[in-house]
Write an enzyme that holds these catalytic residues in place. Structure first.
Site, PDB file in Angstrom:
ATOM      1  N   ASP A 159      45.603  48.548  49.581  1.00 54.19           N
ATOM      2  CA  ASP A 159      44.103  48.564  49.655  1.00 54.19           C
ATOM      3  C   ASP A 159      43.764  50.193  49.880  1.00 54.19           C
ATOM      4  OD1 ASP A 159      41.883  46.464  50.058  1.00 54.19           O
ATOM      5  OD2 ASP A 159      41.659  48.440  51.509  1.00 54.19           O
ATOM      6  N   GLU A 185      39.229  46.490  45.404  1.00 55.75           N
ATOM      7  CA  GLU A 185      40.235  47.706  45.554  1.00 55.75           C
ATOM      8  C   GLU A 185      41.535  47.431  45.801  1.00 55.75           C
ATOM      9  OE1 GLU A 185      37.965  47.214  49.558  1.00 55.75           O
ATOM     10  OE2 GLU A 185      37.531  46.656  47.408  1.00 55.75           O
TER      11      GLU A 185
END
Length: 578
Positions: free
Chosen positions: A454, A497
């Site tokens: 992430d 993301e």
């Protein structure tokens, strides 16, 4: 469904197979004819149309020979028919040679029976031994042949009696006198020509049926049906059917020929409707064409069941429907061509000459063209040749267009696959494609090493620098993952993301740590610093439940990295608990 996987391998040798089949058929059929002992020339004499007389009851032949006034020599003979129809040829001078006797031949007629009488200059009248059934000739081109007596004397008159005649072409169409040697030589030539052409049509039949098995395209099956009917018509017209069915009478033969022709009209129409793109076909024209074909089929079936029932009306319906079908097919193809269809253009070019010959012959059969035209008589032979040649070219072109359509379909399919499987922004696998690759693994004895990644503070980057910079960050991280992860790694963007990496042999912690350091050492074009956090887990996965447990463990490890200060790697406990 089209078998694209084997289409290329089939087409690679398709034309070679077709040539081999045609040559094989040519050798099998034509070789016996050319291997026969050479035949002497013989003699041939064309006759004018006979004078015609009609009687309601049986009359002795000698009486008819003396009654010259009963015969009409001026009116046309087409359509003249009664219970007994007579035709007479006068002013002959035939001396028979026992070694090579004369025969009188004419185009096959539809009658219950036929007898031939000869008159000699000395007054004798003899009946020819041949009847209608024995005058049939196997492998003679649509002809009856009566052998005249070979005894002494000069024949000056020949009298024909036809019982129950259905006269559409004349009492004795295209009559001729020919000696036995000349008749045999002519029959051999016709047999060789019909054999070669029938072999070519048969080879195309086998070839196109094989293509149908591979391609599953209906128009190929309709082509095979039309080729089969063409072979049957050729067998009838050449007399070959008499060798197969020795008890078949000529009237039934003609009726079966018309039935086969009607079936072929429908199959040719269906072939056209499948060959040409549907969007360019005029539906009204197509409906009219098919309805006309069905009318002809019904009338020809009635003709076979009851040959005497309204035979003139049935014949006119059959031949008239053929004209309508051929005009309809031509018009439909022309309409499609006008709309820009290459298939319609090629169909029209390939079939125009056979269609014109078919229309010409149907109009001739209706009596609008004088009987005796040689082109009309041998038109089945010509149509077989042209149909075999031109339709092979047309079908070959259509198969080529199928290959082009296949290539386009593959290209479009690949494009859609990429859209569905590849993330447009990063070029990595989408979540669905990533999970599908995991499910498709064949080796389930090896543990899956999963890294969930992430981007740190990604929402803050978007808020401060804008979404364009955010997109740059996503592309930067994707490029680093691609270039830093092992070559065999499976990489996907599984969220906004969030990324996932699956590796095989290398230690998963070392790979995850290397990825974090590589991203931290790289900055965007706007000098925005980027870091990532990673969660690592590894476990055997053999079903959906075990995969969910592995993913949950890696996700929890990722949260520990986030809570522990970011830009670091955390490993899930071993083993993963359910």
């Amino acid at each position: 469904m089209i078998r694209y996987d084997i289409l290329d391998s089939w087409l690679a040798g398709a034309w070679l197979r077709g040539v081999i089949c045609a040559l094989f058929a040519l050798v099998i059929v034509a070789a016996p004819a050319h291997a026969m002992v050479p035949v002497a020339e013989g003699q041939r004499l064309a006759l004018a149309e006979p004078c015609v007389a009609l009687t309601d009851t049986a009359v002795d032949a000698a009486v008819m020979l003396k009654n010259a006034a009963a015969f009409d020599c001026k009116s046309g003979q087409i359509g003249l028919a009664g219970p007994i129809t007579w035709g007479i040829f006068r002013n002959l001078s035939l001396a028979s040679n026992p070694a090579d006797p004369w025969e009188i031949r004419h185009t096959l007629a539809q009658a219950r029976d036929e007898a031939i009488f000869v008159h000699y200059t000395d007054g004798r009248v003899l009946q020819v031994a041949d009847s209608l059934m024995t005058a049939r000739r196997a492998f003679a081109p649509n002809q009856l042949s009566f052998r005249l007596p070979a005894g002494p004397g000069i024949i000056d008159t020949i009298l024909i009696r036809a019982d129950g005649m259905q006269n559409e072409r004349g009492v004795a169409a295209r009559p001729e006198l020919v000696t036995g040697h000349a008749a045999l030589a002519s029959d051999i030539k016709y047999l060789a020509l019909y054999g070669v052409l029938a072999g070519a049509v048969f080879a195309l039949l086998v070839f196109n049926f094989s293509l149908f098995v591979v391609l599953r395209m209906p128009f190929l099956l309709f082509y095979c049906l039309s080729a089969l009917m063409m072979l049957f018509i050729g067998a009838c017209w050449s007399g070959t059917i008499f060798a197969v069915l020795p008890g078949l009478d000529p009237t039934t033969q003609v009726s079966l020929t018309l039935l086969a022709a009607s079936i072929m009209m429908i199959s040719v129409s269906l072939f056209m409707l499948g060959y040409i793109e549907r969007k360019v076909i005029s539906r009204p024209l197509a409906v009219i064409t098919l309805v006309a074909g069905l009318v002809g089929l019904c009338s020809s079936i009635i003709r076979v069941i009851d040959m005497g029932f309204a035979w003139q009306i049935m014949d006119r319906l059959t031949y008239g429907s053929m004209v309508v079908v051929l005009i309809g097919n031509t018009s439909t193809a022309a309409f499609g061509w006008a709309r820009g269809s290459k298939c319609a253009r090629n169909y029209l070019i390939a079939w125009s000459i056979p269609f014109l010959l078919g229309m010409f012959r149907s109009i001739w059969a209706l009596g609008f063209i004088e009987q005796g035209a040689l082109l009309v008589e041998i038109s089945p032979l010509v149509v077989m040749a042209l149909e075999a040649l031109m339709s092979a070219v047309a079908v070959g072109w259509r198969i080529g267009s199928v290959r082009n359509e296949r290539d386009e379909a593959w290209a479009m399919q690949e494009k859609f696959r990429q859209i569905a499987e590849v993330d447009v922004l990063t070029g990595l696998l989408t979540r669905r494609a990533f999970l599908r690759r995991i499910e498709a693994r064949t080796d389930r004895t090896q543990a899956i090493k999963l890294i969930l990644i992430d981007i740190d503070q990604f929402k803050l980057i978007n808020d401060r620098h804008g979404h364009l910079v955010g997109d740059d960050v996503l592309m930067l991280v994707a490029d680093v993952l691609r270039t830093t992860a092992p070559e065999t790694a499976l990489i996907g963007r599984i969220g906004g993301e969030e990324f996932a990496v699956v590796i095989d042999a290398e230690p998963v912690d070392a790979v995850a740590d290397r990825l974090c350091k590589a991203v931290a050492a790289t900055a965007t074009s706007g000098e925005v610093s980027v870091t990532i956090s990673a969660g690592v887990a590894e476990s055997l996965v053999d079903d959906d439940v075990s995969w969910r447990l592995l993913y949950y463990a890696a996700d929890q490890a990722l949260y520990r990295s986030k809570n522990g200060g970011r830009n670091r790697v955390s490993h899930a406990p071993r083993p993963i608990a359910a």
